[in-house]
Design an enzyme around this catalytic site. Sequence first.
Site, PDB file in Angstrom:
ATOM      1  N   ASP A  90       0.862  -1.187   0.000  1.00 49.14           N
ATOM      2  CA  ASP A  90       0.000   0.000   0.000  1.00 49.14           C
ATOM      3  C   ASP A  90       0.900   1.239   0.000  1.00 49.14           C
ATOM      4  O   ASP A  90       1.441   1.629   1.038  1.00 49.14           O
ATOM      5  CB  ASP A  90      -0.910   0.006   1.235  1.00 49.14           C
ATOM      6  CG  ASP A  90      -2.044  -1.013   1.116  1.00 49.14           C
ATOM      7  OD1 ASP A  90      -1.946  -1.932   0.284  1.00 49.14           O
ATOM      8  OD2 ASP A  90      -3.029  -0.896   1.885  1.00 49.14           O
ATOM      9  N   LYS A 153      -6.627   3.253  -3.157  1.00 48.94           N
ATOM     10  CA  LYS A 153      -7.039   3.251  -1.746  1.00 48.94           C
ATOM     11  C   LYS A 153      -7.313   4.671  -1.283  1.00 48.94           C
ATOM     12  O   LYS A 153      -6.588   5.605  -1.647  1.00 48.94           O
ATOM     13  CB  LYS A 153      -5.927   2.597  -0.911  1.00 48.94           C
ATOM     14  CG  LYS A 153      -6.159   2.579   0.594  1.00 48.94           C
ATOM     15  CD  LYS A 153      -5.002   1.874   1.284  1.00 48.94           C
ATOM     16  CE  LYS A 153      -5.072   2.005   2.801  1.00 48.94           C
ATOM     17  NZ  LYS A 153      -3.937   1.339   3.485  1.00 48.94           N
ATOM     18  N   LYS A 182      -9.913   0.095  -2.416  1.00 51.50           N
ATOM     19  CA  LYS A 182      -9.810  -0.198  -0.988  1.00 51.50           C
ATOM     20  C   LYS A 182     -10.249   1.030  -0.210  1.00 51.50           C
ATOM     21  O   LYS A 182      -9.642   2.098  -0.313  1.00 51.50           O
ATOM     22  CB  LYS A 182      -8.381  -0.584  -0.598  1.00 51.50           C
ATOM     23  CG  LYS A 182      -8.224  -0.865   0.904  1.00 51.50           C
ATOM     24  CD  LYS A 182      -6.815  -1.303   1.240  1.00 51.50           C
ATOM     25  CE  LYS A 182      -6.595  -1.398   2.746  1.00 51.50           C
ATOM     26  NZ  LYS A 182      -5.204  -1.793   3.089  1.00 51.50           N
TER      27      LYS A 182
END
Length: 219
Positions: A90, A153, A182
């Site tokens: 991430d 995300k 996400k």
Amino acid sequence: MNNLNRFLESTLLRATMTASEVELLIREAIEEQFVGVCVPPFWLKKVRRELGEESIQLVTVIGFPFGYSDTATKVFETKKAIRQGADELDLVWSQTAYHSDMNWPKIELAQIAKICHEEERILKVIIETANLNEQQLTEACLICEDAGADFVKTSTGYASAGAKVEDIKLMRETLSSSVGIKASGGIKTLDFALELIKAGADRIGTSSAKAIMDAWRKG
């Protein structure tokens, strides 16, 4: 929905987190069979060892939490995290470059996406939606997709706001179906998690994954 656990990524990214908290995170993830656990790079080797052969993705963060690091540093972090067993990365994109109208975020993301994909790893890019207006959010999503990101995300959890239903809807309208979303940041309740999934989120990153599952079982 009979597989809520496979949307939930149990997250522990606090400055003061302890070994006992990490061990609890692992136990709960195995018991609930969450899709993944997200921990700082410091804990990767331990969590990899403890997860063993479980079908749970080991996730870590790169350039966290502000994305200020230069590309060489992020590349180093990425390669080291992969060596230590991370399945998914991430990455906080370069907010400072984006807001300075530079093309650098796309160049950086493409370079790191290539590294991840050569090692059969997943790249999720954190764009910090709280710092973007609608036009910027759309543009950010397209930059991430063009650069080869597997997921976009919403948040690090360190901004003024986290995931929002309206942001997820716009992201889903913008991104192709091959790019996941996400949602993360401030997701504490079952109702909110379900709203985000309905809006288009494929993953829910939350420190409240166990509580959400307990609420879901109670109906």
